[in-house]
Design an enzyme around this catalytic site. Structure first.
Site, PDB file in Angstrom:
ATOM      1  N   ILE A 139       0.834  -1.252   0.029  1.00 38.67           N
ATOM      2  CA  ILE A 139       0.067  -0.073  -0.021  1.00 38.67           C
ATOM      3  C   ILE A 139       0.853   1.123   0.104  1.00 38.67           C
ATOM      4  O   ILE A 139       0.288   2.528   0.369  1.00 38.67           O
ATOM      5  CB  ILE A 139      -0.943   0.013   1.117  1.00 38.67           C
ATOM      6  N   THR A 196       3.953   1.138   1.437  1.00 45.45           N
ATOM      7  CA  THR A 196       4.889   1.076   2.594  1.00 45.45           C
ATOM      8  C   THR A 196       6.076   0.487   2.323  1.00 45.45           C
ATOM      9  O   THR A 196       7.213   0.461   3.301  1.00 45.45           O
ATOM     10  CB  THR A 196       3.929   0.038   3.796  1.00 45.45           C
ATOM     11  N   LEU A 201      13.329  -4.433   9.370  1.00 48.29           N
ATOM     12  CA  LEU A 201      13.794  -5.018   8.246  1.00 48.29           C
ATOM     13  C   LEU A 201      14.519  -4.245   7.056  1.00 48.29           C
ATOM     14  O   LEU A 201      15.453  -4.462   6.257  1.00 48.29           O
ATOM     15  CB  LEU A 201      12.663  -5.712   7.376  1.00 48.29           C
ATOM     16  N   LYS A 233       7.990  -7.023  14.379  1.00 52.92           N
ATOM     17  CA  LYS A 233       6.887  -6.791  14.975  1.00 52.92           C
ATOM     18  C   LYS A 233       6.127  -5.804  14.327  1.00 52.92           C
ATOM     19  O   LYS A 233       4.783  -5.584  14.620  1.00 52.92           O
ATOM     20  CB  LYS A 233       7.306  -6.071  16.565  1.00 52.92           C
ATOM     21  N   GLY A 234       6.357  -5.114  13.212  1.00 59.04           N
ATOM     22  CA  GLY A 234       5.814  -4.279  12.338  1.00 59.04           C
ATOM     23  C   GLY A 234       5.705  -2.848  12.782  1.00 59.04           C
ATOM     24  O   GLY A 234       5.898  -2.640  13.912  1.00 59.04           O
ATOM     25  N   GLU A 284       1.763   1.176  11.972  1.00 62.24           N
ATOM     26  CA  GLU A 284       0.824   2.292  12.818  1.00 62.24           C
ATOM     27  C   GLU A 284       1.779   2.837  14.055  1.00 62.24           C
ATOM     28  O   GLU A 284       1.167   4.173  14.154  1.00 62.24           O
ATOM     29  CB  GLU A 284      -0.508   1.544  13.675  1.00 62.24           C
TER      30      GLU A 284
END
Ligand SMILES: Cc1cc2nc3c(=O)[nH]c(=O)nc-3n(C[C@H](O)[C@H](O)[C@H](O)COP(=O)(O)OP(=O)(O)OC[C@H]3O[C@@H](n4cnc5c(N)ncnc54)[C@H](O)[C@@H]3O)c2cc1C
Ligand code: SF4
Lengths: 338, 735
Positions: B461, B463, B624, B695-696, B699
């Site tokens: 999207i 990212t 990453l 963990k991402g 947000e």
């Protein structure tokens, strides 16, 4: 957006004859306002007469020692022209406070004068609006009017004229040169835009069959003591909540010739001769500035969400006059307020 | 093994994007393309009495005007319209289904024409007569009619009682207005019709979600509709659910039996989902040393009349701060608006704003440094479950960000720090988000010449998913990144849920590990019959793929080129498709954390606010890609400036209509509003959350930023503004 015809005018005479022959035709210059309004179905011209190729792109000195600016000079060229940055930095500053670099590249001097209000209701054909549809009502009065006017309003309309450039031009006593079916005439910038009264559909005193050919500036440019201070909801690329063009001729701490014009507060760039008179001959200081501000805002009237503008305008006037007095004009690239 | 992971690798699709080679949903064509334009309702509630498309039909080039009266058949039951992200309660909105009007701006007709200009013009000629009914869009007026939801989290102890006897109490309400996503790319769908089958290019965060939804709505066989979304110009949650334009594009294509493109206008982008407006009441009770003993967090949020969208604003406090007692409540107010939806860090951007602004107020009441208060209340466990965190490096976030910011030089007294006309304010806040993972399937095809194709129906999207997938695959397969081709955004690829919640990077990277391991196993299996192979009898876990070879980890000279193995086996490629599931470990809470410090300068007389510095330290496990990660977090921080100072969707309740439906009047920060923005990634090794320890980051960037700025504004001015956005007039108003 409606279907429309498109034609290109070859010279001013051609432009005038084209517009005379079609009552619902419109000139298009940079198109940055007109095209938006067409997309929103606010304007439905039957024909667009493209005047962007007319030879009205010069900036020349006048014999009187002033400056004549062609109606098709792009806002960015005008802002960065050496004669303007040196002699009329107030105008340059006001231009650079407006819109974005991309828009200024497209926008023309004449088009800037004739840009229409940003009142939220004017832009939405699903709502009533006296300016768009005379007699339908003015929802802004009791509605979302944060950006609407506090001075010179009428029962019919409380819209503002959104231009920054015009505020500086008003302060500088500019004149608008126009050509029409009956020849040429000159309109003082301060008389060019109208108050809404009961004909809010008419923004200006320009006849629809007329074309703006140039703006003329008198010799006095106030290049020492000036500022354009624009207060808005973000630091760039937003219309003014309140803006102030201040220009002073100073003599040993005394104001000799004061110019004070406000944007974002009325249906036209707002000048108040009394307030200027109250500054002239007086010591330049916060007290006299505050008095002038009070005179300007004496009859100001808020409509709820925009009432804060009265106090904001007062503070902005005082700060702007202080900036002008100190010779520390507001920078339009560093957003820190001087 | 990690040549690419963890480095600042540039976007593999960057060149395509800047040269225009990357095509977006509204840029696909077809020889038989028809163009759509939507007519929207101008009332908020009622029924359509009559639609007169006569004038529109007369325009040369108009093909047809579809309305609820003449459209092709659509499903007639709620189940068919429930996409993967639909709220449990309510009936999803059905575009062009019947004559009822549920919100202002609802689509009521679709004009189809030979070109866009004709369709747009004709749409302006469609006349709709309504039978209007009284509507209500005013949140405040309906607060009394809010419907209580089941308790969002289990209360702890008796918070009301504890609060009543707390040494220091803070009790206040915080308001967040309706906000819209404003992605750069407009919602667009191009439905390409070929022999009764459709390929739908759609702007979406989940191609398979849209595909299943369309099959349900149009009762089509799965092979009749394929959904593609190779690139997306920003979603921020608005593209999680299928939007109405995709239904209308397919409706048009089925009606005309030809291809249809439909792109919404910027104004129409405000007639879809939004971040719900909300009032949050927070009560914090503390002992004189700052230890919390009572937290009450109550939220009331808005939604539509037809669907009950809500997220959990109130439960973040139980993760962040230690308190013996806590109570949570959530109420919903139904309004005649479209259903609210997810928007960047749903529930946390808003819930943590209120909590962290309240914590700042508590610190003031305690005469305690706000950072010290956070440390005092630091929780090493998720208090909802009592579970420890798989990792939590929030202390490091606090210390590294505070150090970079220079927090120790702060004078706690409001209005004490000045510079010319400016008051200087320093504020801070905490951020938190969940580290989620979702089941995902990845297919990898490795060819003998060392090229790999990685395929998964996930989305990028904007990212950087293409890039991190290429990095992970290159490292796992031991090939140069330029040899990796990533395929995503196609519903026919191996299954992936929607991209949202910050879960895709962790999920797809671990998915690539799983499938790469299967490739490695397969290579070993094929190598087994090679004569004199040094891989004979070696266990799969003991080899790596690197430099185009299978290599024994302990004895790197025992290596066999992959090409040799394939030649030996008589194949030119190996393909594996594996599903990866993430078991619930049940023993740990999984969260990302951040600490944000903000500096504002506020002109004392004029109230003009500038956010001159933002520092955020983020702990989110393994990072990453430092470059895309930093961009992602910066974007969130800048959005936080907008949430704090600018963003607000303005509704005129007399018309039930959004009045600033354009990006000239709906303000987001522009370049001038963004000064120094510093991102720090705190080292955080997490061996529990998932094998790769990711963990991402989607947000976390925005969470806490609005509060840090609001707290800084208070510190600068001594004025507490609790209703966002903090516009300059609010600094001088009385209340
Ligand atoms: C997003 C956005 C932000 C903006 N922000 C600002 C801002 O902050 N401050 C600001 O001052 N402005 C701002 N603007 C407005 C911008 O300055 C005007 O749109 C621009 O100056 C108009 O010039 P144009 O040549 O494009 O006019 P056009 O759109 O071509 O024309 C406007 C009108 O003038 C008429 N016209 C044009 N030239 C002539 C002529 N010579 N004689 C007679 N009639 C003529 C046209 O018929 C039309 O009615 C903004 C605009 C946008 C879109
Ligand atoms: S203020 Fe003027 S432009 Fe705005 S709604 Fe009223 S009449 Fe229309």
């Amino acid at each position: 957006m409606n279907n429309f015809q498109y034609s290109r005018a070859t010279d001013v005479a051609d432009a005038l004859s084209q517009i005379a022959s079609d009552a619902s035709a419109k000139f298009i210059a940079g198109g940055t306002n007109l095209v938006d309004l067409m997309k929103y179905d606010v304007e439905h011209p039957s024909r667009l007469i493209d005047i962007s190729h007319l030879p009205l792109t010069k900036i020349e000195e006048t014999t009187a020692g002033g400056l004549r600016i062609g109606a098709l000079v792009p806002n960015s060229d005008l802002a960065w022209h050496p004669l303007v940055t040196e002699r009329y930095p107030l105008l340059s500053s006001a231009l650079l406070a407006g819109a974005s670099a991309q828009l200024r590249n497209m926008a023309s001097t004449g088009g800037n004068l004739l840009q229409r209000t940003r009142c939220l209701y004017f832009y939405d054909v699903a709502t009533p609006c006296n300016k768009r549809e005379p007699g339908s009502g003015c929802p802004a009065k009791e509605g979302i009017n944060r950006i609407n006017a506090i001075l010179g309003t009428s029962d019919a309309c409380i819209a503002t004229h959104p231009s920054d450039m015009c505020v500086a031009l008003a302060a500088l006593d500019a004149e608008v040169h126009v050509a029409g079916p009956n020849g040429e005439r000159t309109i003082a910038l301060v008389d060019f835009h109208r108050l809404p009264g009961d004909t809010p559909q008419r923004d200006t005193n320009l006849d629809p069959k007329e074309i703006i050919t140039a703006i003329e500036l008198p010799p006095q440019g106030f290049s020492k003591h000036y500022t354009y201070l624009k207060i808005r909801d973000r630091l760039s690329y937003a219309f003014a909540l309140v803006s102030v063009a201040a220009a002073l001729r100073m003599d040993n701490g005394t104001t000799r010739d004061a110019r004070l014009a406000l944007g974002g507060v009325a249906h036209k760039p707002w000048r108040n001769p009394e307030a200027e008179a109250a500054l002239n001959g007086q010591a330049a200081n916060t007290d006299t500035f505050a008095r002038a501000a009070d005179i300007v805002l004496h009859e100001a009237k808020g409509f709820g969400r925009n009432t804060f503008k009265i106090d904001l305008a007062r503070r902005t006037i005082i700060r702007a006059l202080t900036q002008a007095m100190n010779g520390t004009p507001q920078s339009q690239s560093s957003k820190k307020i001087a | 093994m990690t040549t690419y992971i963890g480095t600042a690798t540039s976007r593999v699709d960057g060149r395509d994007k800047v040269t225009g080679a990357a095509r977006y949903a509204g840029e696909y064509g077809a020889p038989d393309l028809a163009h759509g334009s939507v007519v929207n309702s101008t009332i908020a509630k009622g029924r359509i009495r009559r639609i007169d498309a006569g004038e529109a039909m007369k325009v040369d080039g108009v093909i047809t005007v579809l309305t609820h009266e003449n459209r092709p058949p659509m499903a007639d039951n709620d189940e068919a319209y429930k996409d993967d992200v639909a709220p449990g309660d309510g009936s999803p909105y059905r575009p062009l289904y019947d004559g009822s009007i549920k919100f202002n701006g609802q689509p009521v007709a679709l004009v189809l024409a030979e070109d866009l200009e004709t369709a747009t013009y004709a749409a302006s000629l469609v006349k709709v007569e309504y039978e209007e009914q009284p509507h209500i869009t005013d949140f405040e007026k309906q607060l009394g009619k809010a419907k209580a939801l089941p308790a969002p989290a289990k209360p702890r102890g008796d918070a009301a009682k504890a609060f009543a006897v707390s040494d220091i109490r803070h009790d206040a309400e915080y308001y967040v207005p309706v906000e819209h996503h404003n992605p750069m790319e407009l919602f667009a769908s191009t439905a390409v019709w070929r022999d009764g089958k459709l390929t739908v290019y759609d702007k979406t965060q989940g191609v398979q979600n849209v595909q299943r939804y369309l099959c349900g709505v149009f009762q089509a066989r799965p092979d009749e509709i394929r959904v593609m979304s190779p690139f997306m110009g920003g979603g921020f949650g608005s593209g999680l659910r299928p939007q109405y334009q995709v239904v209308l594009a397919v409706l048009g294509a089925r009606a005309l039996k030809r291809s249809v493109r439909l792109v919404l206008t910027r104004q129409q982008m405000y007639m879809v989902g939004y971040r719900p407006a909300m009032v949050q009441r927070i009560q914090l009770g503390a002992k004189t040393d700052g230890a919390l003993n009572a937290i009450t967090h109550n939220a009331t949020t808005i939604t539509s009349q037809y669907e009950d969208f809500h997220r959990n604003e109130t439960t973040w406090s139980g993760l962040l701060y230690k308190s013996e007692t806590a109570s949570y409540a959530h109420k919903l107010v139904r309004l005649d608006l479209p259903a609210a939806c997810d928007m960047r860090a749903p529930s946390a951007a808003t819930g943590v704003y209120a909590l962290e602004a309240a914590m700042d107020e508590l610190a003031v009441a305690l005469q305690m440094d706000p950072l010290e208060l956070r440390l005092k209340c630091y929780s090493d466990s998720d208090q909802h479950t009592g579970l420890p965190f798989s990792s939590k490096s929030l202390r490091e976030c606090y210390s590294q960000a505070a150090e970079a910011f220079g927090w120790s030089r702060r004078n706690p007294e409001p209005r004490s720090m000045r510079e010319g006309n400016d008051l200087i304010g320093w504020g801070m806040a905490t951020g938190i988000w969940e580290a989620l993972q979702v089941p995902i399937t990845v297919r990898i095809t490795l060819t003998a010449n060392g090229h790999a194709e990685v395929a998964c129906a996930t989305s990028d999207i904007g990212t950087g998913t293409y890039t991190i997938m290429a990095q992970a695959a290159a490292d796992m397969l031991g090939v140069p990144i330029d040899n990796v081709t990533v395929k995503l955004g196609d519903s026919t690829l191996p299954p992936s849920p929607v991209e949202g919640g910050s879960w895709i990077a962790a999920s797809v990277s671990n998915g690539i590990v799983t499938t790469s391991n299967a490739i490695r196993d397969e290579l070993l299996r094929l190598a087994e019959t090679m004569p004199n192979s040094p891989l004979m009898g070696i266990k799969t876990a003991d080899v790596t793929l690197s430099d185009g070879s299978v290599t024994v980890k302990k004895t790197p000279r025992s290596t066999v080129p992959i090409a040799d193995i394939m030649r030996h086996a008589g194949v030119d490629r190996i393909a594996q498709e594996k599903a990866t599931k993430f078991g619930k470990d049940g023993k740990h809470a999984h969260n990302t954390h951040s600490a944000i410090f903000a500096e504002v300068k506020v002109d004392e007389q004029l109230g003009v606010i500038r956010v001159t510095r933002l520092v955020s330290a983020v702990a989110a496990g393994r990072i990453l890609n430092l470059k895309t990660a930093r961009s992602q977090v910066m974007g969130g921080m800048i959005w936080g400036i907008g949430m704090a100072l600018h963003e607000e969707t303005l509704i005129d309740h007399r018309f039930g209509r959004i009045m600033n439906a354009n990006i000239a009047e709906y303000h987001v920060p522009v370049n001038a509003d963004v000064h120094s923005v510093e991102v720090i990634f705190v080292d955080e090794q997490d061996d529990i959350v998932n094998p790769m320890g990711i963990k991402g980051l989607g947000e976390i960037g925005i969470v806490g930023v609005p509060a840090a700025i609001a707290n800084a504004v208070y510190h600068a001015t001594g004025k507490r503004v609790r209703d966002l956005p903090i516009t300059l007039d609010k600094l001088t108003r009385d209340a």
